[in-house]
Motif scaffolding. Structure first.
Motif, PDB file in Angstrom:
ATOM      1  N   ASP A 281       9.946 -66.301 -97.997  1.00  0.00           N
ATOM      2  CA  ASP A 281       8.648 -66.927 -98.226  1.00  0.00           C
ATOM      3  C   ASP A 281       8.811 -68.395 -98.588  1.00  0.00           C
ATOM      4  O   ASP A 281       7.908 -69.023 -99.099  1.00  0.00           O
ATOM      5  CB  ASP A 281       7.870 -66.187 -99.310  1.00  0.00           C
ATOM      6  CG  ASP A 281       8.621 -66.118-100.628  1.00  0.00           C
ATOM      7  OD1 ASP A 281       9.756 -66.618-100.691  1.00  0.00           O
ATOM      8  OD2 ASP A 281       8.063 -65.565-101.588  1.00  0.00           O
TER       9      ASP A 281
ATOM     10  N   ALA B  40       3.826 -72.784 -92.734  1.00  0.00           N
ATOM     11  CA  ALA B  40       2.847 -71.730 -93.007  1.00  0.00           C
ATOM     12  C   ALA B  40       3.375 -70.369 -92.575  1.00  0.00           C
ATOM     13  O   ALA B  40       3.186 -69.365 -93.279  1.00  0.00           O
ATOM     14  CB  ALA B  40       1.538 -72.040 -92.306  1.00  0.00           C
TER      15      ALA B  40
ATOM     16  N   SER C 179       4.109 -67.401 -95.238  1.00  0.00           N
ATOM     17  CA  SER C 179       3.225 -66.231 -95.167  1.00  0.00           C
ATOM     18  C   SER C 179       3.995 -64.909 -95.177  1.00  0.00           C
ATOM     19  O   SER C 179       3.395 -63.854 -95.291  1.00  0.00           O
ATOM     20  CB  SER C 179       2.363 -66.306 -93.911  1.00  0.00           C
ATOM     21  OG  SER C 179       3.176 -66.160 -92.755  1.00  0.00           O
TER      22      SER C 179
END
Length: 127
Positions: free
Chosen positions: A45, A30, A34
């Protein structure tokens, strides 16, 4: 401490967990997805982005920024002392702000003027 496969790289989400930057691989994925992680100054990413020894990671965490240089890899998450050998912390020291003025002992209660001066020093949004 390098992986037995002789690999010179590792997925960034795994490395973040093994270096104890985050607690779980899901959090590592995550964080990478993010956009809060930069690899050698380039925003990434993709949690599968490989990192190599010598790469510099800039990670935005909890309102602060950590700058870590990758030194080695691990096969699993270990103790803090083992994890700290995986990177060199290049984070600049925090800026220490000057303490606001205080009223000396025996000077009594601050006046309204003193309060406004204090608020002006502690809250930069005020004029």
């Amino acid at each position: 401490m390098s992986e037995e496969r002789g690999s010179d790289r590792q997925r960034i989400d795994k490395w973040l967990v093994y270096a104890r930057v985050v607690k779980t691989r899901t959090l590592g994925q995550a964080l990478a997805a993010s956009g809060h992680v930069r690899l050698n100054g380039r925003k990434i990413d993709d949690p599968a982005q490989p990192v190599r020894a010598g790469d510099v990671l800039t990670i935005g965490l909890h309102g602060g920024v950590r700058v870590l240089k990758v030194l080695d890899f691990a096969e699993r998450r270990g103790s803090f002392s083992v994890a700290s050998e995986l990177y060199e912390d290049m984070t600049p020291p925090p800026v220490v702000e000057a303490a606001p003025p205080t009223v000396g002992a025996g000077e009594g209660r601050p006046t309204k003027r003193d309060r406004r001066r204090f608020e002006k020093l502690t809250d930069p949004d005020q004029n």
